[in-house]
Every structure is written in structure tokens, then in C-alpha cells.
Design a protein around this motif. Structure first.
Motif, PDB file in Angstrom:
ATOM      1  N   SER A 147      -6.770   2.034   1.676  1.00 41.74           N
ATOM      2  CA  SER A 147      -7.782   1.339   2.071  1.00 41.74           C
ATOM      3  C   SER A 147      -9.037   1.489   1.689  1.00 41.74           C
ATOM      4  O   SER A 147      -9.842   0.442   1.909  1.00 41.74           O
ATOM      5  N   GLU A 148      -9.298   2.335   0.596  1.00 43.37           N
ATOM      6  CA  GLU A 148     -10.779   2.421  -0.058  1.00 43.37           C
ATOM      7  C   GLU A 148     -10.431   1.928  -1.333  1.00 43.37           C
ATOM      8  O   GLU A 148      -9.550   2.205  -2.051  1.00 43.37           O
ATOM      9  N   LYS A 149     -11.433   1.241  -2.026  1.00 44.10           N
ATOM     10  CA  LYS A 149     -11.549   0.681  -3.147  1.00 44.10           C
ATOM     11  C   LYS A 149     -11.445   1.725  -4.362  1.00 44.10           C
ATOM     12  O   LYS A 149     -11.910   2.916  -4.107  1.00 44.10           O
ATOM     13  N   LEU A 150     -10.661   1.369  -5.407  1.00 43.13           N
ATOM     14  CA  LEU A 150     -10.857   2.335  -6.409  1.00 43.13           C
ATOM     15  C   LEU A 150     -12.226   2.432  -7.155  1.00 43.13           C
ATOM     16  O   LEU A 150     -12.953   1.524  -7.049  1.00 43.13           O
ATOM     17  N   ASP A 151     -12.404   3.540  -7.746  1.00 44.71           N
ATOM     18  CA  ASP A 151     -13.754   3.780  -8.751  1.00 44.71           C
ATOM     19  C   ASP A 151     -13.161   3.454 -10.086  1.00 44.71           C
ATOM     20  O   ASP A 151     -12.559   4.372 -10.677  1.00 44.71           O
ATOM     21  N   LYS A 152     -13.434   2.330 -10.700  1.00 37.38           N
ATOM     22  CA  LYS A 152     -12.958   1.770 -12.115  1.00 37.38           C
ATOM     23  C   LYS A 152     -13.191   2.609 -13.135  1.00 37.38           C
ATOM     24  O   LYS A 152     -12.586   2.860 -13.939  1.00 37.38           O
TER      25      LYS A 152
ATOM     26  N   LYS B 133      -4.719   1.969 -12.844  1.00 38.40           N
ATOM     27  CA  LYS B 133      -4.718   1.046 -11.723  1.00 38.40           C
ATOM     28  C   LYS B 133      -3.302   1.080 -11.147  1.00 38.40           C
ATOM     29  O   LYS B 133      -2.532   0.220 -11.851  1.00 38.40           O
ATOM     30  N   ASN B 134      -2.929   1.607  -9.922  1.00 37.06           N
ATOM     31  CA  ASN B 134      -1.751   0.915  -9.337  1.00 37.06           C
ATOM     32  C   ASN B 134      -1.727  -0.233  -8.714  1.00 37.06           C
ATOM     33  O   ASN B 134      -1.053  -1.239  -8.783  1.00 37.06           O
ATOM     34  N   ASP B 135      -2.857  -0.313  -7.634  1.00 35.69           N
ATOM     35  CA  ASP B 135      -3.354  -1.629  -7.033  1.00 35.69           C
ATOM     36  C   ASP B 135      -4.600  -1.201  -6.832  1.00 35.69           C
ATOM     37  O   ASP B 135      -5.291  -0.425  -7.233  1.00 35.69           O
ATOM     38  N   ASP B 136      -5.031  -2.245  -5.773  1.00 34.93           N
ATOM     39  CA  ASP B 136      -6.782  -2.262  -5.472  1.00 34.93           C
ATOM     40  C   ASP B 136      -7.054  -0.837  -4.733  1.00 34.93           C
ATOM     41  O   ASP B 136      -8.088  -0.804  -4.654  1.00 34.93           O
ATOM     42  N   ASN B 137      -6.126  -0.096  -4.359  1.00 32.61           N
ATOM     43  CA  ASN B 137      -6.616   1.241  -3.370  1.00 32.61           C
ATOM     44  C   ASN B 137      -6.101   2.445  -4.071  1.00 32.61           C
ATOM     45  O   ASN B 137      -6.123   3.406  -3.381  1.00 32.61           O
ATOM     46  N   LYS B 138      -5.372   2.279  -5.192  1.00 36.05           N
ATOM     47  CA  LYS B 138      -4.582   3.684  -5.526  1.00 36.05           C
ATOM     48  C   LYS B 138      -4.404   3.608  -6.923  1.00 36.05           C
ATOM     49  O   LYS B 138      -4.158   2.411  -7.609  1.00 36.05           O
ATOM     50  N   TYR B 139      -4.387   5.007  -7.511  1.00 34.44           N
ATOM     51  CA  TYR B 139      -4.157   5.114  -9.149  1.00 34.44           C
ATOM     52  C   TYR B 139      -2.819   5.565  -9.291  1.00 34.44           C
ATOM     53  O   TYR B 139      -2.343   6.307  -8.443  1.00 34.44           O
ATOM     54  N   ASP B 140      -2.267   5.321 -10.369  1.00 32.62           N
ATOM     55  CA  ASP B 140      -1.126   6.074 -10.967  1.00 32.62           C
ATOM     56  C   ASP B 140      -1.593   7.277 -11.978  1.00 32.62           C
ATOM     57  O   ASP B 140      -2.509   6.791 -12.784  1.00 32.62           O
ATOM     58  N   ILE B 141      -1.340   8.579 -11.583  1.00 31.96           N
ATOM     59  CA  ILE B 141      -2.010   9.500 -12.522  1.00 31.96           C
ATOM     60  C   ILE B 141      -0.774  10.333 -13.145  1.00 31.96           C
ATOM     61  O   ILE B 141       0.368  10.763 -12.541  1.00 31.96           O
ATOM     62  N   GLU B 142      -1.064  10.526 -14.384  1.00 35.65           N
ATOM     63  CA  GLU B 142       0.172  11.099 -15.279  1.00 35.65           C
ATOM     64  C   GLU B 142      -0.740  12.160 -15.956  1.00 35.65           C
ATOM     65  O   GLU B 142      -1.490  11.982 -16.845  1.00 35.65           O
TER      66      GLU B 142
END
Length: 169
Positions: free
Chosen positions: A37-42, A64-73
Motif C-alpha cells: 500500500s505504500e509507494k516505493l522509494d525509487k 521494482k516488482n510493482d508500485d508498492n514492492k521490490y524484488d530483492i536478490e
């Protein structure tokens, strides 16, 4: 009682971000923020390399996964990295005027959340563990209880610890 959270690198920003520091990850059943629900910090997006030989995560890629979450590897683990996976979902939240990143494993049954405070110092990403210093982990029985514990713990000058700096590759 001081409880240290380490992992996002656990992650996140720890990354990124989840990007983390020098100890053993402690996961919580509840997130500090509201996932999805919260926006990403680009500014967190990119490949980050630790400036410390002792960091839990030496190299991490945040996309970026979508507007609200990241994929982290996690691309390169440190000796203290304790998670069984290198793939996480990450989220950011602002809480009491501070920025936090939290992540959970993507491909494991364990869906604990790993939290870190993050800030930028010029071109460096600085991740810090947060400590639950009032009621400790035992006080975290819901998301609201976690927020109350963090708000109370933030009043202690030792709330944040073990800063780890990352630079974008």
C-alpha cells in the motif's frame, strides 16, 4: 531488553536492502508498515555493494516488482547471513518521521518480516538495525503492538545500531 534485527538484507534496504549488517537475523510476524500500500522509494532501486567486510549482505540487487514492492536478490552473502534464501520481497514505510525497509522471503514457508532503518548520505545507502528496547520481541503480538514498541524504542538513543554503508554499483 535490546533485540537487534539483522537480515534485509535481511535485507532490506536491507536490502537493499534488505541490506544488512553484521549479525543474526531476527524476524517478526508483523510488518511495521502496510505491505502493498505504500509507494516505493525509487532511490533504493539498483545493485548495492557493502563498504564493510563484516556485512551480512555484501551485494544486493533491488528491482521494482510493482508500485508498492521490490524484488530483492542477495547476490553475495557475508559470513553472518542466516536466511536460507536469496530472494525476498521488500517494502518501505515512513514511521514517526523515519524511513524503514522491511522484507520477507519469497520462496520459503517462513514469512517473517525483517526490518531496517535506512537513509541516504550523499550517494551512499546507510542501513541500520533497529532495537526493540521497551518490551522487546515479546511485546510484538500484532502490527499495532509493533508500532507502539518501535515508537517507544525510538526515544532511546541506542534504538539504531550497526550502520552499514552501501554504494550503487
Amino acid at each position: 531488553m535490546k533485540i537487534s534485527f539483522q537480515s534485509f538484507s535481511t535485507a532490506v534496504a536491507m536490502a537493499a536492502v534488505v541490506l544488512v549488517s553484521t549479525g543474526c537475523p531476527v524476524g517478526l510476524d508483523y510488518p511495521l508498515g502496510k505491505p502493498d500500500s505504500e509507494k516505493l522509494d525509487k532511490k533504493l532501486i539498483g545493485t548495492w555493494v557493502s563498504q564493510s567486510d563484516d556485512s551480512e549482505i555484501k551485494k544486493v540487487k533491488v528491482t521494482k516488482n510493482d508500485d508498492n514492492k521490490y524484488d530483492i536478490e542477495v547476490l553475495e552473502r557475508g559470513e553472518m547471513y542466516m536466511l536460507e534464501t536469496d530472494f525476498l520481497l521488500g517494502y518501505t514505510t515512513k514511521f514517526n518521521g523515519q524511513t524503514f525497509i522491511y522484507a520477507q522471503a519469497k520462496d520459503q514457508e517462513d514469512k517473517k518480516y525483517y526490518h531496517y532503518h535506512y537513509a541516504f548520505d550523499g550517494n551512499k545507502l546507510v542501513l541500520q538495525d533497529m532495537s526493540l528496547m521497551v518490551g522487546g520481541m515479546d511485546a510484538v503480538t500484532s502490527q499495532e503492538a509493533l508500532q507502539e514498541e518501535v515508537a517507544a524504542s525510538m526515544k532511546n538513543p541506542d534504538f539504531l545500531s550497526t550502520p552499514v554503508e552501501y554504494v550503487k554499483e
